[in-house]
Design a protein around this motif. Structure first.
Motif, PDB file in Angstrom:
ATOM      1  N   LYS A   1       0.844  -1.206   0.000  1.00 55.86           N
ATOM      2  CA  LYS A   1       0.000   0.000   0.000  1.00 55.86           C
ATOM      3  C   LYS A   1       0.878   1.254   0.000  1.00 55.86           C
ATOM      4  O   LYS A   1       0.597   2.229  -0.691  1.00 55.86           O
ATOM      5  N   LEU A   2       1.951   1.211   0.816  1.00 59.68           N
ATOM      6  CA  LEU A   2       2.853   2.369   0.897  1.00 59.68           C
ATOM      7  C   LEU A   2       3.530   2.619  -0.448  1.00 59.68           C
ATOM      8  O   LEU A   2       3.662   3.760  -0.895  1.00 59.68           O
ATOM      9  N   LYS A   3       3.943   1.540  -1.091  1.00 62.55           N
ATOM     10  CA  LYS A   3       4.590   1.680  -2.408  1.00 62.55           C
ATOM     11  C   LYS A   3       3.660   2.403  -3.374  1.00 62.55           C
ATOM     12  O   LYS A   3       4.057   3.323  -4.077  1.00 62.55           O
TER      13      LYS A   3
ATOM     14  N   LEU B   1       8.591   0.150   8.126  1.00 66.95           N
ATOM     15  CA  LEU B   1       7.720  -0.206   6.993  1.00 66.95           C
ATOM     16  C   LEU B   1       8.077   0.636   5.776  1.00 66.95           C
ATOM     17  O   LEU B   1       8.201   0.132   4.654  1.00 66.95           O
ATOM     18  N   LEU B   2       8.258   1.930   6.021  1.00 62.62           N
ATOM     19  CA  LEU B   2       8.595   2.837   4.918  1.00 62.62           C
ATOM     20  C   LEU B   2       9.943   2.467   4.314  1.00 62.62           C
ATOM     21  O   LEU B   2      10.116   2.485   3.097  1.00 62.62           O
ATOM     22  N   HIS B   3      10.868   2.109   5.177  1.00 61.22           N
ATOM     23  CA  HIS B   3      12.195   1.749   4.698  1.00 61.22           C
ATOM     24  C   HIS B   3      12.101   0.548   3.754  1.00 61.22           C
ATOM     25  O   HIS B   3      12.737   0.504   2.707  1.00 61.22           O
ATOM     26  N   ARG B   4      11.255  -0.416   4.147  1.00 62.36           N
ATOM     27  CA  ARG B   4      11.063  -1.582   3.274  1.00 62.36           C
ATOM     28  C   ARG B   4      10.400  -1.177   1.951  1.00 62.36           C
ATOM     29  O   ARG B   4      10.704  -1.728   0.902  1.00 62.36           O
ATOM     30  N   ALA B   5       9.470  -0.220   2.061  1.00 66.11           N
ATOM     31  CA  ALA B   5       8.686   0.129   0.872  1.00 66.11           C
ATOM     32  C   ALA B   5       9.448   1.038  -0.078  1.00 66.11           C
ATOM     33  O   ALA B   5       9.387   0.845  -1.290  1.00 66.11           O
ATOM     34  N   ILE B   6      10.150   2.043   0.468  1.00 65.83           N
ATOM     35  CA  ILE B   6      10.715   3.058  -0.443  1.00 65.83           C
ATOM     36  C   ILE B   6      12.205   3.305  -0.237  1.00 65.83           C
ATOM     37  O   ILE B   6      12.764   4.230  -0.837  1.00 65.83           O
TER      38      ILE B   6
END
Ligand code: XMP
Length: 513
Positions: free
Chosen positions: A208-210, A234-239
């Motif tokens: 979802k963040l991506k 989570l953000l680090h994983r996503a972006i």
């Protein structure tokens, strides 16, 4: 997923908690949200209509389109929702002669073998929690009575063919002994996959963040707590590199907090982190302010100012990420703007200024604390960090009633550190949801070493809770309290009296302001 339609009950979010405990994803939507045209309805495999404070007998009371019954998905009505189903389908609701509030025994209608009652009513009765003044007095066509109480028929009703059920009691509350089993039976009737697991939640949040962020850049405000840390991971994983974390050292932090965060992010996770030293800015703006809401608003606004200033320096930042949780939203403004009353402006929600240059991204906004901890574990966050007590965004400012001064903050910081140290030393830290010290704006007279003292008093507060929405005060042995009190008075010059808070929530709140 299950869609929960909220008619304004104080306990609607407990329905969501219970359903998610069954590993089923659910969302809450307000009754007037044009449900049939809402995106969520296409994903819903079942509906639950919540309770609410209104009476279906009143003309303009909350209602919903009868077309929900044409969706051909299972529907469960709870209390008001139960009565509304009956009203919409042609049954009759009347004012009860005898209201039912609190613990009630209901008896099964033995003739019916409904799946909704599977493995329940072991001795033909169940203990449930009621709270209603109206009652169903005539069933709509197709429905049968499945259980009744001593004062009221139709405590449970069902139309097996349509898979529509109604319960007059609240299965979501703790006091309904087998409440979760009723909900589980409903989930089984709806044939819903129980796959809302931490792995699944984590994957779906990252996805979802991506999509939400794309190629844009994000700053994430860290508070030192689990929520903002999990948000950042989570953000680090996503972006990955499009993320910069900002930690504001605002002078309202606990002892050692800034160093711990710096170590965790820079050294351990290797995530870009900027520590902004802003103690003077915060303390100057809080000078002379003693109103709790004003403090919260000032702090919320300053945080945003700092974030916006840093975003400008970093260039091309579009998003500000925050670790807002579901209960924060509900207690501050209510997710959907209506039902719940404002108790406090939590700085990461209600305290935000109306106009902001950054777009907000809040991936944990519909999650509960226990879910966040599970995601954190999924993201390899260390257990000692995950089990940290919550710490509010406005920090020690809201644990220091009255005007804040540097001197008071430093006394509070030392006392707080001793209390936490004591809890860890006595292996009690993980037994409580949260422990805090409050420095009172009151000086009292004492005697130390034959001399008179006139110093501040502080309060020890510790609570047990599962989500921070309700809490009970924790109780400690006399030896522990006495050792802690001695240590604070001996080691913190400026405090000569220690008190212990025995207030639960409600009627108190966890923080003092
Ligand atoms: P209260 O005091 O409302 O607190 O019973 C419930 C829980 O929320 C935390 N809390 C906050 N968390 N920003 C946060 O991130 C805030 O402004 C805030 N105010 C309270 C509090 O510590 C408790 O865990």
């Amino acid at each position: 997923m299950i869609l929960i339609i909220d008619f304004g009950s104080q306990v609607t979010q407990l329905i969501a908690r219970r359903i998610r405990e069954l590993s089923v994803y659910c969302e809450i939507i307000p009754w007037d949200a044009d449900i049939l045209h809402n995106k969520s309805i296409s994903e819903a495999k079942a509906l639950i209509l919540s309770g609410g404070p209104d009476s279906t007998r009143v003309k303009k009371s909350p209602t919903i389109s009868k077309r929900i019954f044409d969706l051909n998905i299972p529907i469960l009505g709870i209390c008001y929702g139960h009565q509304l189903i009956c009203k919409l389908l042609g049954g009759k609701i009347s004012k009860s002669e005898k209201r039912e509030f609190g613990k009630t025994m209901i008896r099964r209608n033995s003739k019916n073998q409904s799946l909704f009652l599977k493995d329940l009513f072991k001795n033909n009765i169940e203990e449930v929690w009621m709270s209603h003044g109206d009652a169903v007095t005539e069933l709509p066509e197709g429905f049968v009575e499945l259980a009744s109480s001593a004062t009221s028929s139709f405590s449970i009703i069902g139309d097996a063919a349509r898979r529509v059920f109604g319960v007059q009691f609240h299965p979501e509350v703790f006091h309904t002994v087998n409440g979760k089993k009723f909900l589980e039976n409903f989930v089984n009737i709806a044939n819903i996959n129980r796959n809302w697991t931490p792995v699944k939640i984590t994957e779906s949040l990252i996805e979802k963040l991506k999509n939400e962020i794309g190629d844009e850049r994000v700053i994430c405000g860290l508070s030192g707590g689990v929520d903002s840390t999990v948000t950042a991971l989570l953000l680090h994983r996503a972006i990955k590199n499009s993320l910069t974390c900002i930690f504001v050292d605002n002078g309202l932090l606990r002892k050692h907090e800034a160093n711990q965060i710096e170590f965790l992010f820079k050294k351990h996770f290797k995530i870009k982190l900027k520590v902004v030293k802003a103690k003077n800015l915060f303390l100057q703006n809080l000078k002379g302010v003693s109103n709790p809401e004003k403090k919260r608003k000032i702090i919320g606004k300053l945080f945003i100012n700092v974030f916006e200033r840093e975003a400008k320096k970093l260039r091309n930042i579009s998003f500000l990420a925050q670790g807002t949780l579901y209960p924060d939203v509900i207690e501050s403004t209510s997710v959907h703007g209506k039902s719940a009353a404002t108790i406090k402006s939590h700085h990461n929600v209600g305290g935000l200024p109306k106009k902001m240059n950054l777009k907000l991204v809040e991936p944990l906004k519909t999650l509960f604390k226990d879910e966040v901890r599970k995601i954190g574990s999924e993201l390899n966050l260390d257990k000692t960090f995950l089990d940290r007590h919550p710490f509010p965004g406005p920090g020690l400012a809201i644990r220091c009633p009255g005007e804040i001064t540097e001197k008071k903050l430093s006394l509070l910081r030392e006392a707080d550190n001793i209390f936490l140290e004591q809890l860890r030393r006595h292996k009690l830290y993980n037994n409580v949801w949260q422990a805090l010290v409050i420095l009172l704006p009151v000086k009292s007279v004492g005697v130390m070493g034959d001399a008179r003292t006139h110093e501040y008093s502080c309060v020890l507060r510790a609570v047990s809770s599962t989500d921070g929405m309700t809490a009970d005060f924790s109780y400690f042995k006399r030896e522990f309290l006495s050792e802690t009190s001695n240590r604070i008075i001996n080691e913190v010059k400026g405090i000569n009296r220690v008190l212990f808070d025995i207030t639960s929530k409600p009627p108190g709140t966890i923080e003092w302001e």
